[in-house]
Design a protein around this motif. Structure first.
Motif, PDB file in Angstrom:
ATOM      1  N   ALA A  70       0.837  -1.207   0.000  1.00 36.42           N
ATOM      2  CA  ALA A  70       0.000   0.000   0.000  1.00 36.42           C
ATOM      3  C   ALA A  70       0.868   1.252   0.000  1.00 36.42           C
ATOM      4  N   TYR A  71       1.968   1.229   0.738  1.00 40.50           N
ATOM      5  CA  TYR A  71       2.930   2.334   0.783  1.00 40.50           C
ATOM      6  C   TYR A  71       3.474   2.618  -0.617  1.00 40.50           C
ATOM      7  N   GLN A  72       3.877   1.554  -1.323  1.00 41.50           N
ATOM      8  CA  GLN A  72       4.423   1.716  -2.662  1.00 41.50           C
ATOM      9  C   GLN A  72       3.365   2.222  -3.648  1.00 41.50           C
ATOM     10  N   VAL A  73       2.157   1.689  -3.567  1.00 40.27           N
ATOM     11  CA  VAL A  73       1.085   2.132  -4.459  1.00 40.27           C
ATOM     12  C   VAL A  73       0.787   3.609  -4.245  1.00 40.27           C
ATOM     13  N   PHE A  74       0.716   4.044  -2.981  1.00 38.59           N
ATOM     14  CA  PHE A  74       0.465   5.455  -2.694  1.00 38.59           C
ATOM     15  C   PHE A  74       1.541   6.326  -3.335  1.00 38.59           C
ATOM     16  N   HIS A  75       2.789   5.890  -3.226  1.00 38.23           N
ATOM     17  CA  HIS A  75       3.882   6.645  -3.845  1.00 38.23           C
ATOM     18  C   HIS A  75       3.706   6.755  -5.352  1.00 38.23           C
ATOM     19  N   MET A  76       3.425   5.641  -5.993  1.00 36.05           N
ATOM     20  CA  MET A  76       3.300   5.660  -7.450  1.00 36.05           C
ATOM     21  C   MET A  76       2.104   6.507  -7.895  1.00 36.05           C
ATOM     22  N   GLN A  77       1.007   6.457  -7.142  1.00 38.03           N
ATOM     23  CA  GLN A  77      -0.186   7.219  -7.509  1.00 38.03           C
ATOM     24  C   GLN A  77      -0.028   8.714  -7.248  1.00 38.03           C
ATOM     25  N   ASN A  78       0.749   9.078  -6.238  1.00 35.39           N
ATOM     26  CA  ASN A  78       0.824  10.483  -5.838  1.00 35.39           C
ATOM     27  C   ASN A  78       2.134  11.177  -6.186  1.00 35.39           C
ATOM     28  N   TYR A  79       3.202  10.426  -6.374  1.00 35.43           N
ATOM     29  CA  TYR A  79       4.503  11.041  -6.633  1.00 35.43           C
ATOM     30  C   TYR A  79       5.162  10.527  -7.912  1.00 35.43           C
ATOM     31  N   GLY A  80       4.632   9.474  -8.494  1.00 36.45           N
ATOM     32  CA  GLY A  80       5.257   8.835  -9.650  1.00 36.45           C
ATOM     33  C   GLY A  80       5.410   9.737 -10.863  1.00 36.45           C
ATOM     34  N   HIS A  81       4.573  10.753 -10.966  1.00 38.04           N
ATOM     35  CA  HIS A  81       4.669  11.667 -12.113  1.00 38.04           C
ATOM     36  C   HIS A  81       5.828  12.657 -11.975  1.00 38.04           C
ATOM     37  N   VAL A  82       6.392  12.794 -10.766  1.00 37.37           N
ATOM     38  CA  VAL A  82       7.494  13.743 -10.578  1.00 37.37           C
ATOM     39  C   VAL A  82       8.807  13.078 -10.175  1.00 37.37           C
ATOM     40  N   ALA A  83       8.749  11.808  -9.759  1.00 37.71           N
ATOM     41  CA  ALA A  83       9.976  11.153  -9.300  1.00 37.71           C
ATOM     42  C   ALA A  83       9.964   9.671  -9.647  1.00 37.71           C
ATOM     43  N   HIS A  84      11.140   9.169  -9.978  1.00 36.70           N
ATOM     44  CA  HIS A  84      11.336   7.737 -10.151  1.00 36.70           C
ATOM     45  C   HIS A  84      11.759   7.203  -8.789  1.00 36.70           C
ATOM     46  N   MET A  85      11.112   6.122  -8.310  1.00 39.41           N
ATOM     47  CA  MET A  85      11.380   5.591  -6.974  1.00 39.41           C
ATOM     48  C   MET A  85      11.796   4.137  -7.034  1.00 39.41           C
ATOM     49  N   THR A  86      12.724   3.779  -6.165  1.00 41.45           N
ATOM     50  CA  THR A  86      13.107   2.383  -5.983  1.00 41.45           C
ATOM     51  C   THR A  86      13.189   2.099  -4.487  1.00 41.45           C
ATOM     52  N   TRP A  87      13.023   0.829  -4.131  1.00 36.71           N
ATOM     53  CA  TRP A  87      13.135   0.382  -2.741  1.00 36.71           C
ATOM     54  C   TRP A  87      14.090  -0.798  -2.710  1.00 36.71           C
ATOM     55  N   GLU A  88      15.137  -0.673  -1.912  1.00 37.06           N
ATOM     56  CA  GLU A  88      16.140  -1.725  -1.808  1.00 37.06           C
ATOM     57  C   GLU A  88      16.192  -2.240  -0.375  1.00 37.06           C
ATOM     58  N   PRO A  89      16.052  -3.561  -0.185  1.00 39.03           N
ATOM     59  CA  PRO A  89      16.236  -4.092   1.167  1.00 39.03           C
ATOM     60  C   PRO A  89      17.711  -3.972   1.552  1.00 39.03           C
ATOM     61  N   VAL A  90      17.967  -3.527   2.765  1.00 39.84           N
ATOM     62  CA  VAL A  90      19.339  -3.379   3.248  1.00 39.84           C
ATOM     63  C   VAL A  90      19.458  -4.044   4.620  1.00 39.84           C
ATOM     64  N   TYR A  91      20.680  -4.252   5.042  1.00 45.87           N
ATOM     65  CA  TYR A  91      20.914  -4.856   6.346  1.00 45.87           C
ATOM     66  C   TYR A  91      22.025  -4.097   7.063  1.00 45.87           C
ATOM     67  N   ASP A  92      22.107  -4.297   8.363  1.00 43.63           N
ATOM     68  CA  ASP A  92      23.064  -3.601   9.227  1.00 43.63           C
ATOM     69  C   ASP A  92      24.414  -4.301   9.142  1.00 43.63           C
ATOM     70  N   THR A  93      25.313  -3.778   8.324  1.00 42.48           N
ATOM     71  CA  THR A  93      26.623  -4.417   8.172  1.00 42.48           C
ATOM     72  C   THR A  93      27.464  -4.291   9.445  1.00 42.48           C
ATOM     73  N   ASP A  94      27.285  -3.241  10.231  1.00 41.57           N
ATOM     74  CA  ASP A  94      28.015  -3.125  11.493  1.00 41.57           C
ATOM     75  C   ASP A  94      27.699  -4.324  12.389  1.00 41.57           C
ATOM     76  N   ARG A  95      26.420  -4.681  12.462  1.00 36.72           N
ATOM     77  CA  ARG A  95      26.014  -5.816  13.294  1.00 36.72           C
ATOM     78  C   ARG A  95      26.488  -7.129  12.678  1.00 36.72           C
TER      79      ARG A  95
END
Length: 105
Positions: A70-95
């Motif tokens: 739902a978070y991603q859909v909201f972004h694409m519906q409301n901000y997709g016309h002005v910005a290209h968005m990506t989401w990358e899973p990351v992890y805590d390398t320090d830990r």
């Protein structure tokens, strides 16, 4: 702890200042309502935002896949016309690397 994602947004070529300002106005309303830019009530926790002249980054923690969708859909519906968005899973390398670093001494 949920999965941490690094969201990147890059303003699209040709996006007008008025369109970007309107998208940010909607983003601010979503943040005020829910505590995140995706307008979801639970399952996505905003951790940090960093901006630049070309766009920026948002660090979020996701506890629920449906809320993240739902978070991603909201972004694409409301901000997709002005910005290209990506989401990358990351992890805590320090830990993850703490034991290896300590053993290196």
């Amino acid at each position: 702890m949920g999965q941490i994602y690094l969201q990147k947004f890059v303003y699209r070529d040709g996006a007008t200042k008025a369109d970007i300002d309107a998208a940010w106005a909607e983003a601010f309303r979503a943040m005020a309502r829910t505590g995140n830019y995706g307008n979801v009530d639970k399952g996505v926790a905003h951790q940090k935002s960093l901006g630049s002249a070309w766009g920026g980054y948002v660090l979020i923690e996701v506890d629920d896949p449906d809320s993240f969708a739902a978070y991603q859909v909201f972004h694409m519906q409301n901000y997709g016309h002005v910005a290209h968005m990506t989401w990358e899973p990351v992890y805590d390398t320090d830990r993850v690397f703490a034991e290896a670093v300590a053993a290196a001494l």
